[in-house]
Design a protein around this motif. Structure first.
Motif, short mmCIF file in Angstrom:
data_model
loop_
_atom_site.label_atom_id
_atom_site.label_comp_id
_atom_site.label_asym_id
_atom_site.label_seq_id
_atom_site.Cartn_x
_atom_site.Cartn_y
_atom_site.Cartn_z
N GLY A 73 38.59 43.65 40.16
CA GLY A 73 37.57 43.81 41.20
C GLY A 73 36.45 43.83 40.46
O GLY A 73 36.06 43.52 39.53
N TRP A 74 35.20 44.55 41.23
CA TRP A 74 33.79 44.66 40.62
C TRP A 74 33.53 45.62 39.80
O TRP A 74 33.68 46.95 40.12
CB TRP A 74 32.86 44.04 41.83
N LEU A 75 32.96 46.31 39.14
CA LEU A 75 32.64 46.94 37.90
C LEU A 75 31.15 47.48 38.82
O LEU A 75 30.33 47.11 39.09
CB LEU A 75 32.22 46.36 37.05
N HIS A 76 32.13 48.15 40.02
CA HIS A 76 30.90 49.08 41.07
C HIS A 76 29.68 49.82 40.09
O HIS A 76 28.45 50.00 39.65
CB HIS A 76 31.82 50.33 41.94
N VAL B 7 24.15 47.61 44.23
CA VAL B 7 25.05 47.77 44.76
C VAL B 7 25.69 49.26 45.27
O VAL B 7 25.78 49.42 46.54
CB VAL B 7 25.93 46.67 44.69
N PHE B 8 25.42 49.83 44.15
CA PHE B 8 25.98 51.65 44.26
C PHE B 8 25.22 51.88 45.13
O PHE B 8 24.09 51.88 44.88
CB PHE B 8 25.91 51.36 42.82
N GLY B 9 25.51 52.71 45.66
CA GLY B 9 24.44 53.34 46.44
C GLY B 9 24.09 52.62 48.24
O GLY B 9 23.82 51.52 48.17
N GLU B 10 23.36 53.15 49.05
CA GLU B 10 22.98 52.78 49.96
C GLU B 10 21.61 53.06 50.19
O GLU B 10 20.68 53.36 51.97
CB GLU B 10 23.61 53.91 51.39
N GLN B 11 20.42 52.72 49.31
CA GLN B 11 19.29 52.81 49.11
C GLN B 11 18.44 52.06 50.38
O GLN B 11 19.67 50.78 50.30
CB GLN B 11 18.86 52.93 48.39
N LYS C 271 27.72 43.98 32.56
CA LYS C 271 26.74 44.87 33.73
C LYS C 271 27.70 45.02 34.95
O LYS C 271 28.68 44.60 35.58
CB LYS C 271 25.70 43.59 33.33
N PRO C 272 27.45 46.13 36.12
CA PRO C 272 27.35 46.30 37.16
C PRO C 272 27.31 44.69 37.77
O PRO C 272 26.58 44.30 37.94
CB PRO C 272 26.56 47.36 37.57
N GLU C 273 28.64 44.74 38.88
CA GLU C 273 29.02 43.50 39.42
C GLU C 273 29.49 42.65 38.26
O GLU C 273 29.95 41.82 39.48
CB GLU C 273 27.40 43.45 40.44
N SER C 274 29.74 42.94 37.39
CA SER C 274 30.92 42.16 36.51
C SER C 274 32.12 42.09 37.16
O SER C 274 33.06 42.94 37.51
CB SER C 274 30.99 41.46 35.24
N ARG D 93 28.12 43.26 49.39
CA ARG D 93 28.76 44.70 48.83
C ARG D 93 29.60 45.91 49.13
O ARG D 93 29.97 46.48 48.51
CB ARG D 93 28.83 44.04 46.95
N ARG D 94 27.83 46.38 49.91
CA ARG D 94 27.26 47.69 49.88
C ARG D 94 28.26 48.19 50.67
O ARG D 94 28.99 47.15 51.49
CB ARG D 94 26.08 47.15 50.38
N ASP D 95 28.44 49.33 50.50
CA ASP D 95 29.80 50.09 51.37
C ASP D 95 29.68 49.62 52.80
O ASP D 95 30.58 49.55 53.55
CB ASP D 95 30.44 51.29 50.89
#
Length: 595
Positions: free
Chosen positions: A25-28, A114-118, A66-69, A134-136
């Motif tokens: 999966g993706w590195l969240h 992608v992490f968080g819902e800003q 990095k995130p999302e790899s 990709r955001r939840d």
């Protein structure tokens, strides 16, 4: 065994403890605790926490990734200690102790996380829509959309409908919005149009002897964007039925909507038998044919009051004598609201282009009075008349507007929503459906100074055909109807006109001669000459249904790859230039005027 995963990122639980697994999966996100590095690995299904110690050979690789790899992780399932369990995750009682890592795809520095819902600017979100999705929350919205469409298909089949596909390349039609045109290479100088809706085709399906049709249909209209309308394209549940009256269509749609909204929301449906409101009453009571029935405020007609001698409000009296109307909104028990509440409503109305809203509050000392800027112009007897007519009581407030009928409908419709929101009296835990019925067949267009069709030109007029008075076309009503939910129009529909002679007469009123009708609607008018059943239908908007069920106010939140307000796809860079060779093949020359 699949080489990328033995389980997805939501499957692992306590029953898998001590198992060796592969997950991908993706590195969240990463959390570095010095001697330990925690990784949240995310895929379509969910999230799994993974942990690696600093003595592991793969620790330096994960530190710099990095995130999302995209990663493939091999490891052992361990139980988390009680104080580190995450009750919000399906996999929250376990974690994977990493033995090895394979980087399947490296990610660059992210333009948006992608992490968080800003909240991020719309142009960034649309340009990098693949990251936004990709955001939840966005991911869940699109999954919800898929499930809603699958459920609709299933329910329509249960109701006896069959799905048929209609053409995408068709002929241009003069009604409705602007067409998107497609040049024909094989027929130089001629153009196809993308369908604004499968209107003519679905009627032809009925003429072809199929009884109940539906389709999740793509529609294309060259319109400006709004919060509840995408520019360019949208999807609708298109349906049509033979040998039906208006109530038959209503029964099908009500069954579908009730089961659909109960399935995908815990909110209550205000009335499972949807109220029928005539277009005339909707405009009078709500100022719009898209009323939000969760809002209890009703517009009241008070023009007649200004012919009384004991009403001294001369400004309104003079306007009423010249043909203006006076209508009012009554707010219950607002006597304790500060003066600023009322003044802000008046100021807001002026910002909308109106002359403002006059107001007063009913109070009683020795006699009934109107407290407020215009209260002094009303006698006690006239106030009693207002109370009787509007079911108002002491402590209630009255907001007045005076002007031309269409202007008053517009401002009081907006004011009704504004006041209700300010007073927080809209029940947000409900879906309030209604049918708007008895639309006029025609309306007078102020711009062209001509009579035009008010809705669908293919609708059947109400009444006996031989008794229709074509000399008074604005009095003719049609079997046209809208379905509205929480102030959002989900769809328009109609019982169709299937009689060629009547169609010619109806189009003649709007300025089309017989040749025009034959040229523009040749397929349908020709078919009607060979035996057409009475038929009718409707086409609720899929995007708006999903928007309501997802609790969103903008249609782009429930659409995979939407365009921006200027009908541009920032991700794919469409619309784009095409080269001269392509233009030559299509026999097209560009003639673009510079500003």
């Amino acid at each position: 065994m699949n080489k990328y995963r033995t389980h997805n990122c939501s499957e692992l639980s306590e029953k898998d403890i001590d198992k060796k697994v592969y997950i991908s999966g993706w590195l969240h996100r990463k959390r570095d605790h010095g001697n330990l590095l925690f990784i949240d690995l995310r895929d379509h299904y969910g999230m799994t926490q993974c942990v690696i110690e600093n003595n592991n050979n793969f620790f330096p690789l994960l530190e710099k990734t990095k995130p999302e790899s995209v990663l493939k992780i091999k490891g052992k399932v361990l139980k988390r200690s009680n104080n580190t369990e995450n009750q919000d995750l399906k996999t929250g009682k376990i974690e994977v102790s990493i033995e090895s890592v394979e980087v399947l795809s490296n990610a660059k520095e992210l333009p948006m996380p992608v992490f968080g819902e800003q909240n991020y600017p719309e142009d960034i979100r649309l340009k990098y829509r693949f990251l936004d999705l990709r955001r939840d929350e966005m991911h869940k919205n699109i999954i919800l959309r898929s499930k809603i469409i699958s459920f609709i298909r299933s329910e329509m089949l249960k109701l006896g409908f069959l799905e048929y596909q209609t053409p995408i390349l068709t002929s241009s039609s003069p009604e409705g919005a602007r067409d998107f045109l497609v040049p024909s290479r094989l027929n130089p100088g001629k153009f196809y149009a993308l369908p604004q809706a499968p209107q003519q085709f679905k009627q032809l399906i009925m003429v072809s002897g199929f009884d109940k049709y539906f389709q999740i249909a793509p529609c294309f209209r060259d319109e400006d964007a709004r919060a509840d309308r995408s520019p360019g394209e949208f999807y609708q549940l298109d349906l049509e039925m033979s040998f039906v009256e208006q109530e038959d269509v209503f029964n099908v749609v009500e069954k579908l909507m009730v089961s659909l909204f109960k399935k995908f929301s815990s909110k209550k449906i205000q009335n499972e038998k949807f109220p029928r409101i005539t277009y005339h009453d909707a405009m009078k009571k709500f100022g719009t044919d898209k009323p939000d029935l969760r809002n209890p405020l009703i517009i009241q007609e008070l023009s007649y009051l200004f012919s009384r001698d004991d009403v001294k409000f001369d400004l309104f009296k003079k306007l009423v004598k010249k043909g203006s109307v006076v209508r009012a909104i009554i707010t219950k028990n607002t006597k304790d609201k500060p003066r600023s509440f009322f003044d802000n409503i008046d100021k807001w109305a002026k910002e909308q282009g109106a002359s403002g809203l006059a107001y007063f509050t009913l109070e009683k000392d020795k006699e009934i009075k109107g407290k407020g800027p215009v209260g002094k112009f009303f006698s006690e007897e006239s106030l009693k008349e207002i109370m009787k007519k509007c079911k108002a009581e002491i402590g209630d407030s009255i907001f007045f507007a005076c002007g031309k009928e269409r202007e008053i409908e517009k401002i009081l419709s907006l004011a009704r929503d504004k006041i209700a929101k300010d007073l927080d009296i809209i029940n947000k835990d409900q879906f309030a459906f209604c049918w708007i019925v008895d639309y006029p067949m025609y309306e007078f267009d102020e711009n062209s100074k001509k009579i035009v069709f008010s809705h669908n030109p293919f609708s059947m007029p109400q009444g006996k055909i031989e008794e229709l008075d074509f000399n008074k076309p604005l009095d003719i009503k049609a079997y046209q109807y809208d379905i509205v939910c929480n102030g959002i129009e989900l769809s328009s529909g109609a019982i169709r006109n299937h009689i060629p002679e009547l169609m010619y007469k109806l189009f003649a009123v709007a300025g089309y001669n017989e040749k025009d009708v034959n040229d523009k609607f040749s397929g349908m008018i020709n078919a009607f000459n060979y035996g057409a059943p009475p038929h009718g239908g409707i086409a609720p908007g899929i995007d708006r249904i999903v928007m309501l069920l997802a609790g969103k106010e903008n249609i782009r939140e429930v659409t995979l790859f939407p365009m921006n307000q200027n009908a541009q796809d920032l991700m794919m860079k469409a619309p784009s230039e095409i080269n001269e060779n392509q233009l030559k093949e299509l026999s097209i020359k560009k003639d673009i005027k510079k500003n």
